[in-house]
Design an enzyme around this catalytic site. Structure first.
Site, PDB file in Angstrom:
ATOM      1  N   GLU A   1      68.102  69.192  49.026  1.00  9.98           N
ATOM      2  CA  GLU A   1      69.024  70.282  49.344  1.00  9.98           C
ATOM      3  C   GLU A   1      69.669  70.079  50.709  1.00  9.98           C
ATOM      4  O   GLU A   1      69.028  69.587  51.636  1.00  9.98           O
ATOM      5  CB  GLU A   1      68.252  71.599  49.411  1.00  9.98           C
ATOM      6  CG  GLU A   1      67.558  71.930  48.127  1.00  9.98           C
ATOM      7  CD  GLU A   1      66.622  73.125  48.276  1.00  9.98           C
ATOM      8  OE1 GLU A   1      65.982  73.461  47.288  1.00  9.98           O
ATOM      9  OE2 GLU A   1      66.531  73.691  49.379  1.00  9.98           O
TER      10      GLU A   1
ATOM     11  N   CYS B   1      72.296  71.592  57.695  1.00  9.82           N
ATOM     12  CA  CYS B   1      70.851  71.448  57.678  1.00  9.82           C
ATOM     13  C   CYS B   1      70.506  70.382  56.637  1.00  9.82           C
ATOM     14  O   CYS B   1      70.769  70.550  55.446  1.00  9.82           O
ATOM     15  CB  CYS B   1      70.251  72.801  57.321  1.00  9.82           C
ATOM     16  SG  CYS B   1      68.482  72.771  57.180  1.00  9.82           S
TER      17      CYS B   1
ATOM     18  N   CYS C   1      57.562  67.183  50.602  1.00 11.50           N
ATOM     19  CA  CYS C   1      56.955  67.002  51.924  1.00 11.50           C
ATOM     20  C   CYS C   1      55.447  66.938  51.741  1.00 11.50           C
ATOM     21  O   CYS C   1      54.888  67.681  50.929  1.00 11.50           O
ATOM     22  CB  CYS C   1      57.326  68.157  52.849  1.00 11.50           C
ATOM     23  SG  CYS C   1      56.608  68.014  54.504  1.00 11.50           S
TER      24      CYS C   1
ATOM     25  N   CYS D   1      52.192  72.779  54.239  1.00  8.78           N
ATOM     26  CA  CYS D   1      52.183  74.145  54.786  1.00  8.78           C
ATOM     27  C   CYS D   1      52.276  75.109  53.597  1.00  8.78           C
ATOM     28  O   CYS D   1      53.239  75.039  52.816  1.00  8.78           O
ATOM     29  CB  CYS D   1      53.339  74.364  55.756  1.00  8.78           C
ATOM     30  SG  CYS D   1      53.435  73.095  57.035  1.00  8.78           S
TER      31      CYS D   1
ATOM     32  N   CYS E   1      55.464  77.244  52.447  1.00  6.35           N
ATOM     33  CA  CYS E   1      56.754  76.544  52.359  1.00  6.35           C
ATOM     34  C   CYS E   1      56.971  75.982  50.951  1.00  6.35           C
ATOM     35  O   CYS E   1      56.094  75.294  50.410  1.00  6.35           O
ATOM     36  CB  CYS E   1      56.754  75.420  53.399  1.00  6.35           C
ATOM     37  SG  CYS E   1      58.102  74.248  53.200  1.00  6.35           S
TER      38      CYS E   1
ATOM     39  N   SER F   1      63.602  69.060  63.688  1.00  7.20           N
ATOM     40  CA  SER F   1      62.538  70.062  63.616  1.00  7.20           C
ATOM     41  C   SER F   1      61.281  69.381  63.107  1.00  7.20           C
ATOM     42  O   SER F   1      61.300  68.698  62.085  1.00  7.20           O
ATOM     43  CB  SER F   1      62.962  71.179  62.662  1.00  7.20           C
ATOM     44  OG  SER F   1      61.915  72.107  62.499  1.00  7.20           O
TER      45      SER F   1
ATOM     46  N   HIS G   1      54.418  78.837  64.477  1.00 10.87           N
ATOM     47  CA  HIS G   1      53.934  79.854  63.517  1.00 10.87           C
ATOM     48  C   HIS G   1      52.625  80.551  63.870  1.00 10.87           C
ATOM     49  O   HIS G   1      52.258  81.528  63.218  1.00 10.87           O
ATOM     50  CB  HIS G   1      53.810  79.292  62.086  1.00 10.87           C
ATOM     51  CG  HIS G   1      55.051  78.638  61.583  1.00 10.87           C
ATOM     52  ND1 HIS G   1      56.296  79.212  61.699  1.00 10.87           N
ATOM     53  CD2 HIS G   1      55.264  77.433  60.983  1.00 10.87           C
ATOM     54  CE1 HIS G   1      57.196  78.409  61.176  1.00 10.87           C
ATOM     55  NE2 HIS G   1      56.615  77.320  60.747  1.00 10.87           N
TER      56      HIS G   1
ATOM     57  N   ASN H   1      60.501  84.004  54.432  1.00  9.19           N
ATOM     58  CA  ASN H   1      61.286  84.058  53.206  1.00  9.19           C
ATOM     59  C   ASN H   1      60.278  83.708  52.104  1.00  9.19           C
ATOM     60  O   ASN H   1      60.045  82.529  51.844  1.00  9.19           O
ATOM     61  CB  ASN H   1      62.367  82.977  53.350  1.00  9.19           C
ATOM     62  CG  ASN H   1      63.530  83.194  52.437  1.00  9.19           C
ATOM     63  OD1 ASN H   1      63.524  84.102  51.614  1.00  9.19           O
ATOM     64  ND2 ASN H   1      64.527  82.344  52.576  1.00  9.19           N
TER      65      ASN H   1
ATOM     66  N   CYS I   1      64.029  76.651  52.828  1.00  4.56           N
ATOM     67  CA  CYS I   1      63.803  75.251  52.543  1.00  4.56           C
ATOM     68  C   CYS I   1      63.053  75.016  51.228  1.00  4.56           C
ATOM     69  O   CYS I   1      62.003  75.580  50.980  1.00  4.56           O
ATOM     70  CB  CYS I   1      63.083  74.741  53.782  1.00  4.56           C
ATOM     71  SG  CYS I   1      61.844  73.563  53.696  1.00  4.56           S
TER      72      CYS I   1
HETATM   73  N1  SAH Z   1      59.208  69.838  58.318  1.00  2.82           N
HETATM   74  C1  SAH Z   1      59.937  70.321  59.421  1.00  2.82           C
HETATM   75  C2  SAH Z   1      61.385  70.640  59.102  1.00  2.82           C
HETATM   76  C3  SAH Z   1      61.678  71.278  57.783  1.00  2.82           C
HETATM   77  S1  SAH Z   1      61.053  72.914  57.552  1.00  2.82           S
HETATM   78  C4  SAH Z   1      59.265  71.504  60.037  1.00  2.82           C
HETATM   79  O1  SAH Z   1      58.336  72.044  59.429  1.00  2.82           O
HETATM   80  O2  SAH Z   1      59.624  71.858  61.154  1.00  2.82           O
HETATM   81  C5  SAH Z   1      62.250  73.869  58.453  1.00  2.82           C
HETATM   82  C6  SAH Z   1      61.710  75.200  58.972  1.00  2.82           C
HETATM   83  O3  SAH Z   1      61.608  76.153  57.902  1.00  2.82           O
HETATM   84  C7  SAH Z   1      60.331  75.121  59.606  1.00  2.82           C
HETATM   85  O4  SAH Z   1      60.290  75.836  60.811  1.00  2.82           O
HETATM   86  C8  SAH Z   1      59.474  75.766  58.550  1.00  2.82           C
HETATM   87  O5  SAH Z   1      58.276  76.225  59.067  1.00  2.82           O
HETATM   88  C9  SAH Z   1      60.395  76.842  58.041  1.00  2.82           C
HETATM   89  N2  SAH Z   1      60.006  77.408  56.759  1.00  2.82           N
HETATM   90  C10 SAH Z   1      59.509  76.780  55.684  1.00  2.82           C
HETATM   91  N3  SAH Z   1      59.265  77.642  54.677  1.00  2.82           N
HETATM   92  C11 SAH Z   1      59.638  78.855  55.130  1.00  2.82           C
HETATM   93  C12 SAH Z   1      59.648  80.164  54.558  1.00  2.82           C
HETATM   94  N4  SAH Z   1      59.207  80.365  53.327  1.00  2.82           N
HETATM   95  N5  SAH Z   1      60.098  81.201  55.315  1.00  2.82           N
HETATM   96  C13 SAH Z   1      60.543  80.981  56.582  1.00  2.82           C
HETATM   97  N6  SAH Z   1      60.568  79.770  57.176  1.00  2.82           N
HETATM   98  C14 SAH Z   1      60.117  78.723  56.461  1.00  2.82           C
HETATM   99 FE1  SF4 Z   2      56.825  70.163  55.333  1.00  2.99          FE
HETATM  100 FE2  SF4 Z   2      58.073  71.586  57.232  1.00  2.99          FE
HETATM  101 FE3  SF4 Z   2      57.528  72.649  54.808  1.00  2.99          FE
HETATM  102 FE4  SF4 Z   2      55.522  72.170  56.501  1.00  2.99          FE
HETATM  103  S1  SF4 Z   2      57.212  73.625  56.807  1.00  2.99           S
HETATM  104  S2  SF4 Z   2      55.532  71.676  54.317  1.00  2.99           S
HETATM  105  S3  SF4 Z   2      56.222  70.304  57.469  1.00  2.99           S
HETATM  106  S4  SF4 Z   2      58.891  70.953  55.221  1.00  2.99           S
END
Ligand code: SAH
Ligand code: SF4
Length: 342
Positions: A90, A103, A110, A114, A117, A192, A217, A291, A334
């Site tokens: 995306e 973005c 990934c 996490c 995510c 990031s 976080h 989100n 994301c």
């Molecule tokens: N892997 C990298 C970059 C991609 S994620 C990272 O984790 O920094 C981009 C951002 O979106 C990160 O800050 C991540 O924690 C956040 N993110 C992921 N899922 C999310 C969600 N469901 N709600 C809000 N932020 C989220």
């Molecule tokens: Fe990967 Fe970033 Fe999502 Fe964590 S928040 S699973 S590092 S994309």
């Protein structure tokens, strides 16, 4: 393989191996990175045989746009691209007053796991190549050019952990930053990361000084271990000195991402712990109400808690912004579009 994977030197080597003069490489780069052509046939000042050779070398764009969604306010657009092997990634465009920020994804899926995510939930499918990262920019640059608008900022904040795909990510940044490439200043490019400490240290020593955002976080190891499994390997006490070194070397402000989850990381005590942890770092905190993914056990913090957390941080001397949840209506979080189409 795509010619977007090639640096200027690689391209010059290819061209001279084929028996053409080096200025042909410059012409090709001009077509790719200033004119954003999608097809070799459009490179009208190149000899026909050279165009054929280039076309045989691999598709000019390795991406096929499959779905594009537009937020109801028309300011956020999100494209699901298919890669040649069927993987999906995306790319999001966010329009502001005078900026157009892209973005980008750096991996399909990934591996960092996490749990909140959507991308993390699908696991790592594979790394993207440099060309697959660059192609996301060119696809949107092409669209924006029709409105005489440039891409002004790039954030590597889409799917994937950029520092876990270090080589290709850096190759892509070079192409995007290079004056013979896309020619966007390193100051307008931000990575990031979830906190891969050794790669962060490598990044500090690169000649291109890109912006750094760290997904924090949580203010304590106990909670961060749960939200960001990588924290078990690189806990907060290892992360902080790496961030400090980045600031000392680049004199740049670091952004911290903090997704607020109701009842989990949004108390005023946690705000105080965060203030303490950040004390002395040149930084800015982005507070993002979660989100939630479809099966998420966690929900976004309600507005009053978001506001209270924000006030507490700023009263404590930490600059912070509540980030608009842009494109929530198009699942611009994301990894969320890919999951909904598979
Ligand atoms: N892997 C990298 C970059 C991609 S994620 C990272 O984790 O920094 C981009 C951002 O979106 C990160 O800050 C991540 O924690 C956040 N993110 C992921 N899922 C999310 C969600 N469901 N709600 C809000 N932020 C989220
Ligand atoms: Fe990967 Fe970033 Fe999502 Fe964590 S928040 S699973 S590092 S994309």
């Amino acid at each position: 393989m795509t010619i977007l994977d090639l640096s200027t030197t690689d391209l010059e080597n290819l061209i001279s191996n084929w028996g053409y003069p080096l200025y042909r490489a410059k012409q090709i780069e001009n077509w790719l990175y200033q004119r954003y052509v999608a097809d070799v046939a459009e490179m009208t000042n190149l000899p026909q045989p050279l165009r054929q050779k280039l076309a045989a070398e691999g598709a000019l764009t390795p991406l096929t746009a499959q779905t594009t969604l537009h937020s109801s306010d028309g300011q956020t657009h999100k494209t699901l691209f298919r890669l040649p092997d069927g993987q999906a990634i995306e790319t999001v465009l966010m329009r502001y007053d005078k900026r157009q920020t892209l973005c980008l994804s750096t991996q399909a899926g990934c591996g960092m796991g996490c749990p909140f995510c959507a991308t993390g939930q699908m696991g790592l499918q594979r790394n993207l190549s440099a060309g697959e990262i660059v192609a996301q920019v060119l696809a949107y640059a092409r669209l924006l050019a029709k409105e005489q608008k440039p891409v002004t900022n790039i954030v590597l904040m889409g799917m994937g952990e950029p520092l876990a795909n270090y080589t290709a990510t850096w190759q892509a940044i070079r192409r995007l930053n290079d004056s013979s490439g896309f020619n966007l200043g390193a100051r307008h490019i931000t990575i990031s990361t979830v906190g891969l400490v050794p790669a962060m240290r490598q990044l500090i020593n690169e000649p291109e000084q890109v912006g750094l955002a760290v997904s924090l976080h949580a203010p304590t190891d106990a909670l961060r271990n749960q939200l960001v499994p990588l924290n078990r390997r690189y806990p907060l006490a290892m992360l902080r000195p790496a961030i400090q070194d980045y600031i000392t070397t680049t004199h740049r402000r670091v952004t911290f991402e903090y997704a607020l989850m109701n009842g989990l990381n949004d108390s005023l005590t946690q705000a105080d712990q965060l203030i303490e942890w950040l004390h002395g770092l040149l930084c800015h905190v982005n507070l993002i109400p979660l989100n939630p993914t479809p099966d998420s056990p966690w929900q976004a913090s309600p507005d009053d808690k978001v506001q209270a957390f924000h006030v507490r941080l700023t009263d404590g001397g930490i600059p912070a912004t509540i980030r608009l949840r842009r494109g929530v209506d198009i699942a611009a979080g994301c990894g969320q579009l890919r999951n909904s189409t598979n």
